[in-house]
Every structure is written in structure tokens, then in C-alpha cells.
Design an enzyme around this catalytic site. Structure first.
Site, short mmCIF file in Angstrom:
data_model
loop_
_atom_site.label_atom_id
_atom_site.label_comp_id
_atom_site.label_asym_id
_atom_site.label_seq_id
_atom_site.Cartn_x
_atom_site.Cartn_y
_atom_site.Cartn_z
N THR A 80 0.86 -1.19 0.00
CA THR A 80 0.00 0.00 0.00
C THR A 80 0.89 1.23 0.00
OG1 THR A 80 -1.73 -1.17 1.22
CG2 THR A 80 -1.85 1.23 1.19
N LYS A 94 5.83 3.62 1.01
CA LYS A 94 5.48 2.26 0.59
C LYS A 94 5.45 1.34 1.80
CE LYS A 94 6.70 -1.00 -3.09
NZ LYS A 94 7.65 -1.23 -4.22
N ASP A 191 12.09 -8.85 -12.04
CA ASP A 191 10.65 -8.59 -12.03
C ASP A 191 10.28 -7.50 -13.03
OD1 ASP A 191 8.05 -9.01 -11.23
OD2 ASP A 191 8.19 -7.85 -9.38
#
Length: 336
Positions: A80, A94, A191
Site C-alpha cells: 500500500t 510504501k 521482475d
């Protein structure tokens, strides 16, 4: 020496005193544990040459986010992110809010801090610091306002112009090439996908989310790390052999090129990879599903040829990211 290093040094000197205490207050306990783990990871990833990380207190971040006012939530992708204000500067806070506390999550957030602090590139989200006083550390980054590439693909019925998509590919290619070459030990992102490409106020692309990133120390083979990443974007050769290298990022980047080409998310539409490979075998260079490709034939063929090279099964047959970035610059220079 870093502030938390001084703190840890003091804790080391007084470790016998520490053992006599039955229990620390939560934030003190977390600060010591997370600080020690962060320092240990820094030393391991940079061969003893740690880079200063600004440490924010929990109180500072509470104030910056107005006690984590839900109206300031900017995004919820794995973590979130709150829009915050630190001394007049907009920041992204974060947090692991909503995530199950686990060793994996602790590793994931610490890994972002250790890796991201080593990177200073205009197309990589900048880490400003972190807070270690919580069970899982909280990261503070530059605020990137215009969402992710995946959000734009999934929510926009009208794709970005082809020139913008080529620009985005160029910008991220430059960032990944930088990761692979900036230090003596390459940083492997692990990623690369549209979720982790964010747009600033001018829609300049920035690579984010370094939770799976690894710095491969010199003399290592790349098999020392557990296999990690998002399955749909992982290099199949890496899955089979467990050997991590820069070519794993090249494969993921190739899939991102397909997402830009088709304007679809591979995790949602995994068939596009097979569709692309089939079309290339049949000689249909650059057939694009959304019909918006306006580049000339030479540009189209060069782009799809590059993408097909990036997703070769064998890593040795893929280009390096430096070669990819160079070729994308050349492709952009082809006049449609």
C-alpha cells in the site's frame, strides 16, 4: 558511518546488557533487528562497501501521511503506497499494509532498500530512505503520479501512440542496461513487467519494485539464490536450471516488448506469447493486434525481430541489454 550503523555498533558493545532485558518496546526491537539485517545485506551485496541510507522515524512518516489517512492511498499493488509530504517534498510511502507478516515479506522490503539505494538513474524510481521501526520496514521513494504501464493498458481502450511505446521501451532498456553494468557486480531485477513501470508527471517511464532483485557477487555462478519472480514473466531456462544471470532480465524485457506490441497484459492473456512465436515462424513480422502500428515495414520488422531474440529459450542466444538498448535506439531512428 550511517546513523543506524552507529546505533548497531553501540548495541554490539552493550550486547550483554541487552541480553539481560526481557523485552524491548516494539519499535526498538524492530529497529535493532531490521537495522542489523539491512546492514548485513548491504555488506553482502556491495562487498563491504555500504551506501548511506537515510533512516526516517515512524513519527516522521505518521506526520507525512497524516497518520496514514486512507484518502492519501496512491496505489495497492502488492504493497500500500501513500502519498506523503516530508518537509514540502512529495514522497511515496510504501508500506506492507494489508500483507501477511512473514520472513519473505521482511526479505522483500529489505531487499528493495539494499538494491535500490545503489541505483542512480533517471529511469529508475529513486529511493529516499526507509523506516526500520516497524515489523516490516517502510520505504520512502520519490512520488511518481501517473500510475503504471499495466494500469494504462488495462484501463485504456485507446493505446499509447506507437512512438510513445517505442520511447517507453527505450527508456526501460536503458535503465536495465545500467543495472547490469553500473557496478562490478551486476544487479538482476528479476521482475521486469508492465506493473513495475511507472510514469512521472511528464509520462517518462521509470523502473520500480526491486523486491526480487539480486546483486551477483564476483566469482558466483548465479545458482546460489532461490528461484524467485512472477511465474508468467520468468525465464523458462532459469526455472529449469536455477541459474540466474542478466539474460533472465532480457527474457522478461522481451515479454514487456510484447505487452507494448499487443497492448495486452501477458498475465491476463498468456496466449499472446505463443501467438507471437507462431506469427514470427510464419513470417508475419510485426503483426499487432490493436491495429495501431503506424511504423514503416523496416521499423516493424526490426522491433519484432528484437523481441523474438529476447525471448529465445537459451540465454546464450539472447542479446545483452546493452545490445537491446542500442537496437531500440536504432529502431526509433527509422523514419515511418
Amino acid at each position: 558511518m550511517l546513523a543506524f550503523e552507529l546505533f548497531l555498533a553501540h548495541c554490539t558493545v552493550d550486547k550483554e546488557v541487552m541480553k539481560m532485558k526481557k523485552k524491548f518496546e516494539g519499535k526498538e526491537e524492530y529497529l535493532m533487528r531490521n537495522g542489523a539485517l539491512l546492514l548485513e545485506k548491504q555488506v553482502a551485496s556491495s562487498e563491504g562497501k555500504g551506501i548511506a541510507i537515510k533512516i526516517f522515524t515512524a513519527e516522521e512518516l505518521n506526520k507525512a501521511t497524516y497518520n496514514y489517512d486512507t484518502s492519501l492511498i496512491h496505489s495497492r499493488i502488492l504493497s500500500t503506497v501513500y502519498k506523503g509530504n516530508l518537509d514540502g517534498q512529495l514522497v511515496a510511502v510504501k508500506t506492507p499494509e494489508g500483507l501477511q507478516v512473514s520472513d519473505f515479506m521482511l526479505e522483500y522490503f529489505l531487499n528493495q532498500a539494499v538494491t535500490q539505494i545503489q541505483i542512480n538513474h533517471k529511469h529508475v524510481v529513486k529511493l529516499l530512505g526507509c523506516c526500520l521501526e516497524t515489523e516490516i520496514p517502510i520505504l520512502v521513494q520519490e512520488f511518481i503520479p501517473n500510475g503504471s504501464l499495466s494500469n494504462h493498458i488495462m484501463r485504456s481502450s485507446v493505446p499509447f501512440s506507437w512512438s510513445d511505446r517505442l520511447r517507453i521501451a527505450n527508456e526501460i532498456a536503458g535503465a536495465v542496461a545500467y543495472l547490469h553494468c553500473v557496478n562490478s557486480n551486476p544487479i538482476i531485477h528479476r521482475d521486469i513487467r508492465s506493473n513495475n513501470i511507472l510514469f512521472d508527471q511528464n509520462y517518462i517511464a521509470k523502473l520500480s519494485n526491486f523486491g526480487f532483485s539480486v546483486v551477483i557477487p564476483s566469482g558466483k555462478t548465479g545458482t546460489e539464490f532461490r528461484v524467485d519472480g512472477i511465474f508468467e514473466y520468468m525465464d523458462p531456462e532459469y526455472i529449469e536450471t536455477s541459474k540466474l544471470s542478466e539474460k533472465c532480465d532480457v527474457y522478461s524485457f522481451g515479454l514487456m516488448l510484447l505487452e507494448l506490441l499487443y497492448w495486452k497484459i501477458i498475465k491476463v492473456y498468456p496466449f499472446i506469447v505463443e501467438h507471437f512465436i507462431t506469427k514470427m515462424k510464419d513470417g508475419y513480422h510485426g503483426q499487432i493486434l490493436d491495429g495501431s502500428f503506424v511504423g514503416e515495414q523496416a521499423q516493424r520488422q526490426a522491433y519484432t525481430t528484437l523481441a523474438s531474440k529476447c525471448i529465445k529459450y537459451k540465454g546464450e542466444e539472447r542479446p545483452t541489454m546493452i545490445e537491446v538498448a542500442k537496437e531500440l535506439r536504432r529502431i526509433r531512428g527509422i523514419i515511418p
